[in-house]
Design a protein around this motif. Structure first.
Motif, PDB file in Angstrom:
ATOM      1  N   LEU A   1       1.755   7.141  -1.722  1.00 25.96           N
ATOM      2  CA  LEU A   1       1.241   5.765  -1.679  1.00 25.96           C
ATOM      3  C   LEU A   1      -0.220   5.745  -1.250  1.00 25.96           C
ATOM      4  N   GLU A   2      -0.550   6.520  -0.236  1.00 24.01           N
ATOM      5  CA  GLU A   2      -1.931   6.539   0.239  1.00 24.01           C
ATOM      6  C   GLU A   2      -2.865   7.150  -0.797  1.00 24.01           C
ATOM      7  N   ALA A   3      -2.404   8.191  -1.506  1.00 27.68           N
ATOM      8  CA  ALA A   3      -3.247   8.801  -2.533  1.00 27.68           C
ATOM      9  C   ALA A   3      -3.526   7.809  -3.663  1.00 27.68           C
TER      10      ALA A   3
ATOM     11  N   ILE B   1       2.432  -5.301   0.620  1.00 28.01           N
ATOM     12  CA  ILE B   1       1.685  -4.340  -0.191  1.00 28.01           C
ATOM     13  C   ILE B   1       2.472  -3.040  -0.338  1.00 28.01           C
ATOM     14  N   ARG B   2       3.117  -2.615   0.752  1.00 29.04           N
ATOM     15  CA  ARG B   2       3.890  -1.372   0.684  1.00 29.04           C
ATOM     16  C   ARG B   2       5.066  -1.504  -0.302  1.00 29.04           C
ATOM     17  N   SER B   3       5.816  -2.609  -0.216  1.00 26.03           N
ATOM     18  CA  SER B   3       6.986  -2.760  -1.081  1.00 26.03           C
ATOM     19  C   SER B   3       6.586  -2.931  -2.539  1.00 26.03           C
ATOM     20  N   VAL B   4       5.472  -3.623  -2.802  1.00 28.16           N
ATOM     21  CA  VAL B   4       5.009  -3.798  -4.175  1.00 28.16           C
ATOM     22  C   VAL B   4       4.602  -2.459  -4.770  1.00 28.16           C
ATOM     23  N   LEU B   5       3.945  -1.636  -3.977  1.00 31.23           N
ATOM     24  CA  LEU B   5       3.565  -0.303  -4.453  1.00 31.23           C
ATOM     25  C   LEU B   5       4.790   0.577  -4.653  1.00 31.23           C
TER      26      LEU B   5
ATOM     27  N   TRP C   1      -0.638  -2.464   5.620  1.00 30.10           N
ATOM     28  CA  TRP C   1       0.396  -2.173   4.626  1.00 30.10           C
ATOM     29  C   TRP C   1       1.444  -3.277   4.535  1.00 30.10           C
ATOM     30  N   GLU C   2       1.668  -3.992   5.629  1.00 31.14           N
ATOM     31  CA  GLU C   2       2.744  -4.989   5.660  1.00 31.14           C
ATOM     32  C   GLU C   2       2.253  -6.405   5.369  1.00 31.14           C
TER      33      GLU C   2
ATOM     34  N   ASP D   1      -7.425   1.236  -0.738  1.00 23.09           N
ATOM     35  CA  ASP D   1      -7.406   1.602   0.681  1.00 23.09           C
ATOM     36  C   ASP D   1      -8.272   0.669   1.515  1.00 23.09           C
ATOM     37  N   ALA D   2      -9.364   0.132   0.916  1.00 22.43           N
ATOM     38  CA  ALA D   2     -10.208  -0.813   1.663  1.00 22.43           C
ATOM     39  C   ALA D   2      -9.449  -2.103   1.939  1.00 22.43           C
ATOM     40  N   VAL D   3      -8.660  -2.549   0.984  1.00 22.54           N
ATOM     41  CA  VAL D   3      -7.857  -3.758   1.183  1.00 22.54           C
ATOM     42  C   VAL D   3      -6.795  -3.508   2.256  1.00 22.54           C
ATOM     43  N   ILE D   4      -6.163  -2.340   2.208  1.00 26.11           N
ATOM     44  CA  ILE D   4      -5.126  -2.017   3.187  1.00 26.11           C
ATOM     45  C   ILE D   4      -5.731  -1.896   4.582  1.00 26.11           C
TER      46      ILE D   4
END
Length: 556
Positions: free
Chosen positions: A452-454, A436-440, A470-471, A462-465
């Protein structure tokens, strides 16, 4: 224009050699290695003949001539090394050629635009994957044997002619029988490779469409219906493949028997003349060793014939895609969309049922939200594709109005300069594989963790994360999370993107009421940030939020 099947029947496709560098290098290298093998074969035959005649006539054992033994061992070693190099480089060349053609097919299909690929996306996928893999046995097996028949066969025949003209005449008379029988076998299998490739691509298309539509089929309780179609296509593909194998085995047996009989004719002639003292032993032995080498490459060509037809069918299908003319790119840079206006002027695009859209007219003004409305099938998505230069209009035009009032047709723009300013979110999100982090982060590589968090908070991601982390690994197109979660991830990528224009195609289609409110708040935030938004909308809440509304209709 696409080549006809007859034009693609050349044993060595000239266009493949001319336009694919890896294939061209493979041909040159194989010819050089073929000449090396031919020399080694001739040297081996002459040395064996000398050793054999000395042993039989003068009772001189081979150990008495160590130089000849070293030459024999050296010739055999060099030939073995040439074969190993040929096999190793052939596989690498095939991989490089397939990769090159695959990249060109996929890239050209993208340049053709969404309308050119409509209805055949899975077909192109099958061609670019398993279809082009048929080139591997063609380049690894068939092409080397074809080139060996053009190097080893004539050189060995020349040496036989110098040693024994009668044997050379017999070889010249019988040699055409091999390609003659190859042609007869080929007539039995004409069109089979094209049908096999078509069956495979049809099966792939059905399977890919079925897999993509499984969530909808399960929701409607229809997941059991298409299995009969898939089973029928599988049976057809298996029947076609087994038929090709039967012909392959039959042709190999015929060619093996024919080559054996041809060599036997030469051997009988030599034997009779040796008995009557009309021929010396040394040239007789040399001719007997060289005779099988004349027929071996042609026999192997016949055995690899089906690999050639499969490979040439794949090459033909690939170049049919590459021969389709792509829209020409413009030469003018796109204006800054933060201040420019995108517009459609009486745009109509032909569809299967008429015109969709029909005489569409709209303006996308900077810093505002435009809602594009209309019934299903009216051409809303098509209108957006024309607006972004992804599709040519049959009537009307798409243009960009620069801040100074200059109207520039979209077709005259360098499309990359326009697309770099657009964040496009289709109905089904297109996501790369990764965490998720790399896709974002791929949407804006310089974004820090706070950004990223914003973006995650703004889109409800954020609910999914919080649940997955994130990984969390995502597969192709976001496999591993639900369709609604993929929509939120794609929305977060659009928020992170620095593009001044954001295009959303039904962004709330896969979301519930609470998630829909998140999207509405996001549209407000994008507008307040000065970004321009085009949203294709069916739901009334999206239309009510928009600053401008444009209707699209179909016509005949």
């Amino acid at each position: 224009m696409a080549q006809s099947p007859r034009a693609r029947r050349a044993p060595l496709d000239p266009r493949l050699v001319r336009e694919v560098r890896a294939a061209r290098r493979h041909v040159v290298r194989t010819v050089a290695l073929g000449l090396v093998q031919a020399v080694c074969v001739i040297v081996t035959a002459l040395v064996i003949a000398r050793l054999g005649s000395d042993l039989l006539e003068q009772r001189d054992v081979p150990q008495g001539t160590p130089v000849l033994l070293l030459v024999l061992v050296g010739a055999l070693a060099v030939r073995a090394g040439a074969v190993l190099v040929q096999e190793a480089t052939a596989h690498r060349a095939a991989t490089a050629a397939i990769s090159d053609l695959r990249r060109r097919v996929v890239g050209h299909a993208a340049q053709l635009g969404p309308r050119a690929g409509a209805g055949r996306g899975a077909d192109l996928t099958a061609l670019a994957t398993s279809g082009l893999e048929n080139l591997r046995p063609y380049l690894v097996g068939y092409v080397p044997q074809l080139l060996l028949s053009a190097t080893v066969t004539p050189l060995c025949l020349l040496v036989i002619g110098l040693l024994d003209p009668l044997s050379a005449v017999i070889a010249l008379v019988t040699l055409p029988l091999v390609p003659l029988f190859m042609i007869l076998v080929g007539k039995l299998t004409v069109g089979r490779s094209e049908r096999l490739l078509a069956d495979m691509r049809s099966l792939w298309a059905q399977l890919l469409d079925l897999v993509d539509g499984l969530p909808t089929l399960r929701a409607l309780g229809r997941e059991k219906g298409p299995e009969r179609t898939v089973r029928r296509l599988g049976d057809r593909h298996r029947t076609s493949a087994m038929g090709s194998l039967r012909y392959a085995f039959l042709s190999s047996m015929v060619l093996e028997l024919l080559a054996t009989l041809c060599v036997a004719l030469i051997a009988v002639s030599i034997g009779m003349r040796l008995v009557y003292g009309e021929m010396e032993l040394l040239p007789a032995l040399a001719v007997l060793v060289l005779a099988p080498e004349i027929y071996q490459p042609l026999r192997n060509v016949g055995a690899q014939y089906h690999a050639s037809t499969d490979g040439l069918a794949a090459v033909g299908a690939a170049f049919e895609v590459l021969d389709e003319e792509a829209p020409a790119d413009g030469d003018r840079p796109a204006p800054d969309l933060q201040d420019a206006v995108l517009a459609l002027r009486g745009v109509s695009v032909r569809s299967r049922d008429g015109l969709a859209p029909h005489r569409a007219a709209l303006e996308v003004r900077p810093g505002r939200v435009l809602a594009l409305t209309g019934p299903s099938g009216a051409g809303k998505t098509t209108a957006v594709q024309v607006l972004l230069g992804l599709l040519e209009a049959d009537e009307g035009r798409a243009e960009v109005l620069a801040p100074d009032g200059t109207a520039i047709p979209v077709r005259e723009l360098r499309r990359r300069s326009l697309w770099d300013q657009v964040a496009y979110l289709p109905q089904r999100p297109v996501l790369p594989a990764g965490t998720i982090r790399s896709v974002l982060a791929a949407a804006r590589p310089d974004a820090d963790q706070d950004a990223l968090e914003a973006a995650a908070v703004a889109t409800g991601l954020d609910a999914v994360i919080a649940e997955r982390g994130w990984e969390a690994d995502l597969g192709r197109a976001g496999r591993g999370i639900s369709l609604g979660e993929r929509q939120r991830l794609a929305l977060a990528r659009a928020v992170l993107s620095p593009a001044p224009l954001v295009v959303l195609d039904e962004p709330t289609a896969h979301l519930d009421g609470a998630a829909e409110q998140v999207v509405l708040d996001l549209l407000v935030a994008l507008r307040e940030a000065g970004r321009t938004v085009v949203v294709i909308a069916h739901r009334s809440r999206l239309v009510e939020l928009a600053d401008d509304v444009a209707g699209v209709e179909a016509g005949r």
